[in-house]
Design a protein around this motif. Structure first.
Motif, PDB file in Angstrom:
ATOM      1  N   VAL A  27       1.200  -0.918   0.315  1.00 49.26           N
ATOM      2  CA  VAL A  27      -0.354   0.379   0.421  1.00 49.26           C
ATOM      3  C   VAL A  27       1.075   1.183   0.016  1.00 49.26           C
ATOM      4  CG1 VAL A  27      -1.594   0.900   1.453  1.00 49.26           C
ATOM      5  CG2 VAL A  27      -1.764  -1.094   1.470  1.00 49.26           C
ATOM      6  N   THR A  28       2.314   1.294   0.262  1.00 45.18           N
ATOM      7  CA  THR A  28       2.553   2.495   1.065  1.00 45.18           C
ATOM      8  C   THR A  28       3.252   2.767  -0.509  1.00 45.18           C
ATOM      9  OG1 THR A  28       3.252   1.911   3.292  1.00 45.18           O
ATOM     10  CG2 THR A  28       4.704   3.525   2.303  1.00 45.18           C
ATOM     11  N   ALA A  29       3.655   1.717  -1.263  1.00 43.67           N
ATOM     12  CA  ALA A  29       4.423   1.618  -2.585  1.00 43.67           C
ATOM     13  C   ALA A  29       3.489   2.132  -3.966  1.00 43.67           C
ATOM     14  CB  ALA A  29       4.938   0.168  -3.292  1.00 43.67           C
ATOM     15  N   LEU A  30       1.878   1.984  -3.358  1.00 49.56           N
ATOM     16  CA  LEU A  30       1.128   1.968  -4.038  1.00 49.56           C
ATOM     17  C   LEU A  30       0.697   4.224  -3.580  1.00 49.56           C
ATOM     18  CD1 LEU A  30      -1.287  -0.337  -4.360  1.00 49.56           C
ATOM     19  CD2 LEU A  30       0.264   0.050  -5.922  1.00 49.56           C
ATOM     20  N   LEU A  31       0.470   4.217  -3.165  1.00 49.95           N
ATOM     21  CA  LEU A  31       0.166   5.508  -2.349  1.00 49.95           C
ATOM     22  C   LEU A  31       1.897   6.699  -2.881  1.00 49.95           C
ATOM     23  CD1 LEU A  31      -1.414   5.031   0.963  1.00 49.95           C
ATOM     24  CD2 LEU A  31      -2.678   5.821  -1.211  1.00 49.95           C
ATOM     25  N   LEU A  32       2.707   5.934  -3.115  1.00 48.44           N
ATOM     26  CA  LEU A  32       3.646   6.863  -3.664  1.00 48.44           C
ATOM     27  C   LEU A  32       3.611   6.951  -5.090  1.00 48.44           C
ATOM     28  CD1 LEU A  32       6.892   5.195  -2.026  1.00 48.44           C
ATOM     29  CD2 LEU A  32       6.296   7.117  -1.213  1.00 48.44           C
ATOM     30  N   LEU A  33       3.028   6.776  -5.623  1.00 52.99           N
ATOM     31  CA  LEU A  33       3.055   6.577  -7.057  1.00 52.99           C
ATOM     32  C   LEU A  33       1.928   8.188  -6.827  1.00 52.99           C
ATOM     33  CD1 LEU A  33       1.867   3.178  -8.166  1.00 52.99           C
ATOM     34  CD2 LEU A  33       4.082   3.952  -7.992  1.00 52.99           C
ATOM     35  N   PRO A  34       2.341   9.035  -8.670  1.00 52.75           N
ATOM     36  CA  PRO A  34       1.814  10.448  -8.365  1.00 52.75           C
ATOM     37  C   PRO A  34       0.313  10.027  -8.918  1.00 52.75           C
ATOM     38  CG  PRO A  34       3.586  10.032 -10.214  1.00 52.75           C
ATOM     39  CD  PRO A  34       3.360   8.392  -8.896  1.00 52.75           C
ATOM     40  N   PHE A  35      -0.324   8.922  -9.764  1.00 47.26           N
ATOM     41  CA  PHE A  35      -1.622   8.883  -9.781  1.00 47.26           C
ATOM     42  C   PHE A  35      -2.193   8.417  -8.540  1.00 47.26           C
ATOM     43  CE2 PHE A  35       0.404   5.471 -11.835  1.00 47.26           C
ATOM     44  CZ  PHE A  35      -0.675   4.414 -10.860  1.00 47.26           C
TER      45      PHE A  35
ATOM     46  N   PRO B 209       6.926   9.534   4.139  1.00 46.48           N
ATOM     47  CA  PRO B 209       6.119   9.380   5.597  1.00 46.48           C
ATOM     48  C   PRO B 209       5.003   9.619   5.409  1.00 46.48           C
ATOM     49  CG  PRO B 209       8.389  11.223   5.334  1.00 46.48           C
ATOM     50  CD  PRO B 209       8.093  11.017   4.194  1.00 46.48           C
ATOM     51  N   VAL B 210       4.661  10.453   4.594  1.00 44.93           N
ATOM     52  CA  VAL B 210       3.164  10.092   4.588  1.00 44.93           C
ATOM     53  C   VAL B 210       2.409   9.733   3.936  1.00 44.93           C
ATOM     54  CG1 VAL B 210       0.908  11.662   2.837  1.00 44.93           C
ATOM     55  CG2 VAL B 210       3.833  12.945   4.516  1.00 44.93           C
ATOM     56  N   ALA B 211       2.647   8.939   2.912  1.00 43.43           N
ATOM     57  CA  ALA B 211       2.571   7.357   2.431  1.00 43.43           C
ATOM     58  C   ALA B 211       2.416   6.492   3.461  1.00 43.43           C
ATOM     59  CB  ALA B 211       3.349   7.012   1.048  1.00 43.43           C
ATOM     60  N   PHE B 212       3.962   6.537   4.666  1.00 50.07           N
ATOM     61  CA  PHE B 212       3.288   5.738   5.193  1.00 50.07           C
ATOM     62  C   PHE B 212       2.720   5.673   5.573  1.00 50.07           C
ATOM     63  CE2 PHE B 212       5.463   3.499   9.160  1.00 50.07           C
ATOM     64  CZ  PHE B 212       6.158   2.462   8.885  1.00 50.07           C
ATOM     65  N   PHE B 213       2.353   6.535   7.004  1.00 52.85           N
ATOM     66  CA  PHE B 213       1.620   6.945   7.968  1.00 52.85           C
ATOM     67  C   PHE B 213      -0.144   6.719   7.092  1.00 52.85           C
ATOM     68  CE2 PHE B 213      -1.490   9.873  10.270  1.00 52.85           C
ATOM     69  CZ  PHE B 213      -1.131   9.190  11.537  1.00 52.85           C
ATOM     70  N   THR B 214      -0.602   7.309   5.929  1.00 55.48           N
ATOM     71  CA  THR B 214      -1.374   6.461   5.652  1.00 55.48           C
ATOM     72  C   THR B 214      -1.538   5.450   5.880  1.00 55.48           C
ATOM     73  OG1 THR B 214      -1.589   8.883   4.187  1.00 55.48           O
ATOM     74  CG2 THR B 214      -3.141   7.637   4.471  1.00 55.48           C
ATOM     75  N   ALA B 215      -0.374   4.146   4.879  1.00 55.66           N
ATOM     76  CA  ALA B 215      -0.878   3.038   4.850  1.00 55.66           C
ATOM     77  C   ALA B 215      -1.304   2.250   5.879  1.00 55.66           C
ATOM     78  CB  ALA B 215       0.663   2.945   3.972  1.00 55.66           C
ATOM     79  N   VAL B 216      -0.374   2.840   7.050  1.00 54.97           N
ATOM     80  CA  VAL B 216      -0.832   1.798   8.382  1.00 54.97           C
ATOM     81  C   VAL B 216      -1.540   2.201   8.896  1.00 54.97           C
ATOM     82  CG1 VAL B 216       0.719   2.148  10.628  1.00 54.97           C
ATOM     83  CG2 VAL B 216       1.917   1.783   8.829  1.00 54.97           C
TER      84      VAL B 216
ATOM     85  N   TRP C  60      -6.074  13.229  -2.252  1.00 55.23           N
ATOM     86  CA  TRP C  60      -5.659  12.068  -2.330  1.00 55.23           C
ATOM     87  C   TRP C  60      -7.222  11.267  -4.085  1.00 55.23           C
ATOM     88  CZ3 TRP C  60      -1.302   9.544  -1.409  1.00 55.23           C
ATOM     89  CH2 TRP C  60      -0.823   9.573  -0.031  1.00 55.23           C
ATOM     90  N   SER C  61      -6.323  11.698  -4.922  1.00 56.12           N
ATOM     91  CA  SER C  61      -7.063  11.233  -5.905  1.00 56.12           C
ATOM     92  C   SER C  61      -7.917   9.449  -5.703  1.00 56.12           C
ATOM     93  CB  SER C  61      -6.535  10.525  -7.293  1.00 56.12           C
ATOM     94  OG  SER C  61      -5.571   9.876  -6.800  1.00 56.12           O
ATOM     95  N   THR C  62      -8.899   9.702  -7.190  1.00 55.50           N
ATOM     96  CA  THR C  62      -9.503   8.349  -7.349  1.00 55.50           C
ATOM     97  C   THR C  62      -9.223   7.022  -7.154  1.00 55.50           C
ATOM     98  OG1 THR C  62     -11.509   9.744  -8.632  1.00 55.50           O
ATOM     99  CG2 THR C  62     -11.723   7.184  -8.391  1.00 55.50           C
ATOM    100  N   PHE C  63      -8.382   6.898  -7.559  1.00 52.46           N
ATOM    101  CA  PHE C  63      -7.215   5.985  -7.392  1.00 52.46           C
ATOM    102  C   PHE C  63      -6.929   5.558  -5.765  1.00 52.46           C
ATOM    103  CE2 PHE C  63      -2.985   3.639  -7.547  1.00 52.46           C
ATOM    104  CZ  PHE C  63      -3.106   2.503  -7.834  1.00 52.46           C
ATOM    105  N   GLY C  64      -5.992   7.263  -5.350  1.00 50.22           N
ATOM    106  CA  GLY C  64      -5.489   7.009  -4.606  1.00 50.22           C
ATOM    107  C   GLY C  64      -7.071   6.538  -2.966  1.00 50.22           C
ATOM    108  N   GLN C  65      -7.573   6.999  -3.455  1.00 44.52           N
ATOM    109  CA  GLN C  65      -8.823   6.521  -2.620  1.00 44.52           C
ATOM    110  C   GLN C  65      -9.196   5.011  -2.461  1.00 44.52           C
ATOM    111  OE1 GLN C  65     -12.255   9.631  -1.679  1.00 44.52           O
ATOM    112  NE2 GLN C  65     -10.817  11.145  -2.864  1.00 44.52           N
TER     113      GLN C  65
END
Length: 488
Positions: free
Chosen positions: A67-75, A86-93, A110-115
């Protein structure tokens, strides 16, 4: 009695499916046949149950990395930018632990993909907790006596403790029914809130349904929980409350209702969970109405009915999901301490919420009551609580209290916040309550890592501790002489 508890085909009909508790197989079968069956049965199920604690840790570690890897992506973001680690890791956890403390606005950042990634994280996090809690119970049950095995099977709603599939069916069924009902109840009012936009309504209803039952504070819109609209707030409130009970309680209530059995037939776990939860909610409701009645941040309207709604939400949500956190920084320090205690206690065992669990708290109170009144046995509802359960409760409470204090002191070092705010934030992260007073921020990576660590340990810690303590006690080769010491 044999250690092999598989059911024989010869006595299956006569025993009505219960002979596997008592006999291993047909005594006339050859030794080679019994040996071959025993070897074949050492498969995936036995391997999973042999180390459920390690498996649960591995499950969450893998999901956190993914999940952290996915949230790090631009889209994954609205602005198509790389999110810092840190933001992506914290949100994933926060999502996978079903805590829900946000450091960025979910709807705006977060975009629709991120949500969608966050929504799946919440669902898999909640399912993982319930599943591995069941597996831990199954693993522990293999160390118990036959009578205790039967009681565990009744609690989990399955007949054969070796069948993980039966437990998974119960867990998945509970999730589907609870979230499906919440989704259906939310649709009419959200359709009016969104002025007839069907697509937006369906997405918000789905997100709220998953987030509410999993007791996660993430919301799909920038406004958060529509607390002023009872058609939205009430289904979410009920779903979050049911999620705090834990599926063994819900299952026991449904089974007793189907058989038209009175509450006297409820299990001791169900009785303790419901009574303790009810007392905590009533105490919390009274606190907010008496102490925070004049707080315009919590009660902006003078309407007594609206104040009661907001007080009820404030009474239920701290122990579960942190929806509508806008008013939290405006409460008094006394209320922050009170909410910290509620969050530390948390919700029911095998639920998607966190904390030391209400049954753990209840056992601690019962131990104190027995000690103060000079009773040797700790009892509740005319049932005696085993000493192993008492030891587990004390150990879990002590270890988790130490964890919260260490986290609070660490937050004070890296942020310079007040002790009350640090304890509140640490309790919220550990108990997965989802509330925040703003101690952690996207600009302070250290604070996010501290709280993420609290969430991970809060999600897996009590489960792992309980499983570790449930190991059979090794025989003492030497028993030393007893001598009293002075305590207190």
């Amino acid at each position: 009695m044999s250690d092999d508890f598989d059911e024989s085909s010869l006595n299956e009909e006569a025993s009505k499916g219960l002979s596997w508790w008592y006999s291993s197989d047909d005594p006339n079968r050859s030794h080679e046949e019994r040996t071959s069956r025993r070897i074949r049965r050492i498969g995936l199920t036995d391997r999973l149950l042999s180390h459920p604690g390690r498996l649960s840790i591995l499950y969450f570690v893998v999901l956190i990395v993914l999940v952290t890897a996915l949230l790090l992506l631009p889209f994954s973001t609205h602005d198509w930018v790389f999110t810092n680690f840190p933001v992506a890791f914290f949100t994933a956890v926060s999502a996978l632990s079903t805590c829900g403390i946000p450091v960025v606005n979910t709807a705006e950042y977060w975009s629709t993909f991120g949500q969608v990634v966050i929504l799946f994280s919440i669902q898999f996090g909640g399912l993982g907790v319930m599943t591995f809690a069941s597996m831990v119970a199954l693993g522990v049950s293999r160390r118990l006596k036959v009578s205790q095995r039967m009681l565990t099977a009744s609690e989990l709603g399955t007949t054969k403790l070796s069948e993980i599939k039966s437990v998974l069916t119960v867990v998945f069924g509970t999730f589907v029914i609870a979230e499906g009902l919440t989704f259906a109840l939310l649709l009419p009012e959200l359709f009016r809130v969104n002025h007839g936009q069907l697509g937006r309504t369906l997405w918000q209803a789905l997100f709220y349904a998953v987030s509410a039952y999993n007791n996660t504070g993430f919301t799909p819109d920038a406004t958060g929980l529509h607390i002023n609209r009872w058609g939205v707030g009430l289904p979410i409130l009920i779903s979050a409350f049911v999620g705090t009970l834990g599926f063994p309680v819900v299952l026991n209530l449904v089974q007793c209702a189907r058989k038209h059995q009175s509450p006297k037939r409820w299990t001791l776990h169900t009785k303790l969970t419901l009574v303790t939860t009810g007392l905590l909610v009533l105490a919390s409701l009274a606190w907010f109405l008496l102490v925070e009645w004049g707080n315009v941040g919590l009660f902006p309207a003078d309407d007594p009915g609206m104040k009661l709604r907001r007080a009820l939400s404030a009474a239920v949500m701290p122990r579960s999901a942190g929806f509508d956190i806008s008013w939290v920084p405006e409460v008094t320090n006394e209320t922050k301490v009170f909410m910290s205690v509620l969050m530390f206690i948390g919700a029911g065992s095998s639920s998607t919420a966190g904390g030391i669990r209400v049954t753990t708290f209840a056992v601690i109170i019962l131990i104190c009551g027995a000690s103060f009144t000079g009773h040797r046995d700790v009892t509740a509802f005319h049932r005696r609580i085993p000493r192993r359960i008492q030891m587990t409760s004390v150990s879990v409470c002590t270890a988790c209290f130490a964890l919260v204090m260490v986290g609070a002191v660490a937050l004070m070092f890296v942020t310079g916040c007040a002790f009350v705010d640090a304890v509140f934030e640490a309790c919220s992260a550990f108990s997965l309550g989802g509330y925040s007073v703003g101690v952690a921020s996207a600009g302070n990576a250290a604070s996010m890592f501290i709280l993420a660590g609290e969430m991970i340990v809060g999600r897996l810690g009590p489960l792992t501790i309980a499983y570790a303590i449930s190991r059979p006690m090794a025989p003492e080769p030497i028993r030393y002489p007893q001598e009293n010491i002075i305590v207190g």
